[in-house]
Write an enzyme that holds these catalytic residues in place. Structure first.
Site, short mmCIF file in Angstrom:
data_model
loop_
_atom_site.label_atom_id
_atom_site.label_comp_id
_atom_site.label_asym_id
_atom_site.label_seq_id
_atom_site.Cartn_x
_atom_site.Cartn_y
_atom_site.Cartn_z
CD GLU A 3 3.11 1.90 1.25
OE1 GLU A 3 3.01 3.11 1.53
OE2 GLU A 3 3.98 1.16 1.77
CD GLU B 274 8.93 6.74 -3.01
OE1 GLU B 274 9.18 5.80 -2.22
OE2 GLU B 274 8.20 7.70 -2.71
CG ASP C 170 1.41 6.58 1.57
OD1 ASP C 170 1.06 7.77 1.47
OD2 ASP C 170 2.44 6.24 2.18
CG HIS D 95 2.94 6.43 -2.44
ND1 HIS D 95 4.17 6.93 -2.81
CD2 HIS D 95 3.16 5.71 -1.32
CE1 HIS D 95 5.09 6.53 -1.95
NE2 HIS D 95 4.50 5.80 -1.03
CG HIS E 194 1.31 4.46 5.24
ND1 HIS E 194 2.36 3.84 4.59
CD2 HIS E 194 1.42 4.09 6.54
CE1 HIS E 194 3.06 3.13 5.46
NE2 HIS E 194 2.50 3.26 6.65
NE ARG F 181 6.23 9.90 2.07
CZ ARG F 181 5.42 8.89 2.29
NH1 ARG F 181 4.46 8.98 3.19
NH2 ARG F 181 5.53 7.77 1.63
CD GLU G 147 5.65 5.41 5.27
OE1 GLU G 147 6.27 4.35 5.41
OE2 GLU G 147 5.04 5.71 4.23
#
Length: 289
Positions: free
Chosen positions: A151, A157, A184, A187, A210, A216, A245
């Site tokens: 991922e 992060e 994702d 991201h 994701h 988010r 997520e």
């Protein structure tokens, strides 16, 4: 295409990106909302009672879509590229147990931040460690028909593999048939120039996706263009899992419901078009959703 929801144990870390906590409560809730599966966010495989999980999934008509591993990294900074070889072996043992569990449930284990950052080390050194460890784990997983999915995660992060293209290049270096990619869109919204076109460009390497919105929150609560994403996935022939997520805001029940209500109509139209395409002897997504 099937829709999944990330859930955790009652003891999941506060930082875990899950909506619901507690498997016995979460799985029936997810089923009632229309999800076809749940993604298990775990620190250790021992959090799962296999017989109870099988009963819960069977009774509620759900599948386990994936085992996600972000909490392994969050729990003391364990990572696959740790400088200390003994620590690497510890994480590899944790992953082998996840792989054993995944052999019974879902057949997919993700690698997100647990790959570890580059930090002050030479990037080539960290990459080489990852390639060696990933090959070892893929070899173990191959005999169990389990796929490991890498991922890409945004730069705020982690500093190692931020874009989908970077993920593909690292996958090619690992060069194992059961190492694939897990984009994702949260991201991607930060790191990739485009979302839909990048998914379409690299679709042959993508096993699982994701979904979250730009903030988010549940899809539909931010500014990501999900209609364009679904069109790109339809055009590329993707037919795997999409998993929600997201943050449990404004509260877990509302967040899970918002995501299901927003995404399920897209999923149903996607599957209807694929069914028509199969009936006609081809899949054609160019007409859109």
């Amino acid at each position: 295409m099937k829709l999944s929801l990330a859930i955790g144990d009652n003891n999941a870390l506060p930082s875990a990106f899950v909506v619901f906590r507690g498997f016995e409560q979460s799985i029936p809730k997810a089923a009632r909302l229309g999800y076809q599966g749940v993604e298990l966010a775990l620190r250790r495989a021992g959090e799962i009672n296999v017989e109870k999980l099988r009963r819960l999934t069977d009774d509620n008509g759900l599948q386990i879509s994936c085992i996600s591993t972000g909490q392994v990294y969050a729990d003391g900074g364990l990572m696959l590229t740790h400088e200390n070889a003994a620590k690497r072996e510890e994480v590899k043992m944790i992953f082998r147990e996840f792989i054993d569990l995944s052999q019974q449930f879902g057949g997919i284990v993700n690698i997100g931040r647990v790959r570890g950052p580059i930090g002050n080390r030479p990037a080539e050194e960290v990459e080489q460690i990852f390639v060696e460890v990933a090959r070892d784990l893929c070899s173990y997983a191959l005999s169990k028909s389990v796929t490991l999915i890498l991922e890409p995660v945004n730069r705020y992060e982690i500093d190692f593999i931020n874009t989908v293209e970077e993920g593909v290049q690292l996958m090619k270096k690992v060069n194992m048939p059961n190492m694939m990619l897990m984009p994702d869109v949260f991201h991607m919204n930060i790191e990739d120039k485009f979302i839909g076109p990048e998914l379409r460009k690299y679709i042959q390497y993508i096993k699982y996706i994701h979904f979250a919105d730009s903030n988010r929150m549940a899809p539909g609560q931010g500014h990501i263009g999900f209609e364009e994403i679904f069109k790109s996935l339809q055009q590329s022939g993707y037919d795997g899992w999409i998993s929600v997520e997201i943050l449990p805001r404004p509260d877990p029940d509302t967040a899970a419901r918002q995501a299901a209500q927003f995404l399920l109509p897209f999923v149903h139209r996607f599957n209807q078009k694929n069914a028509i395409g199969r009936a006609n002897g081809k899949i054609d997504g160019r007409s859109g959703l």
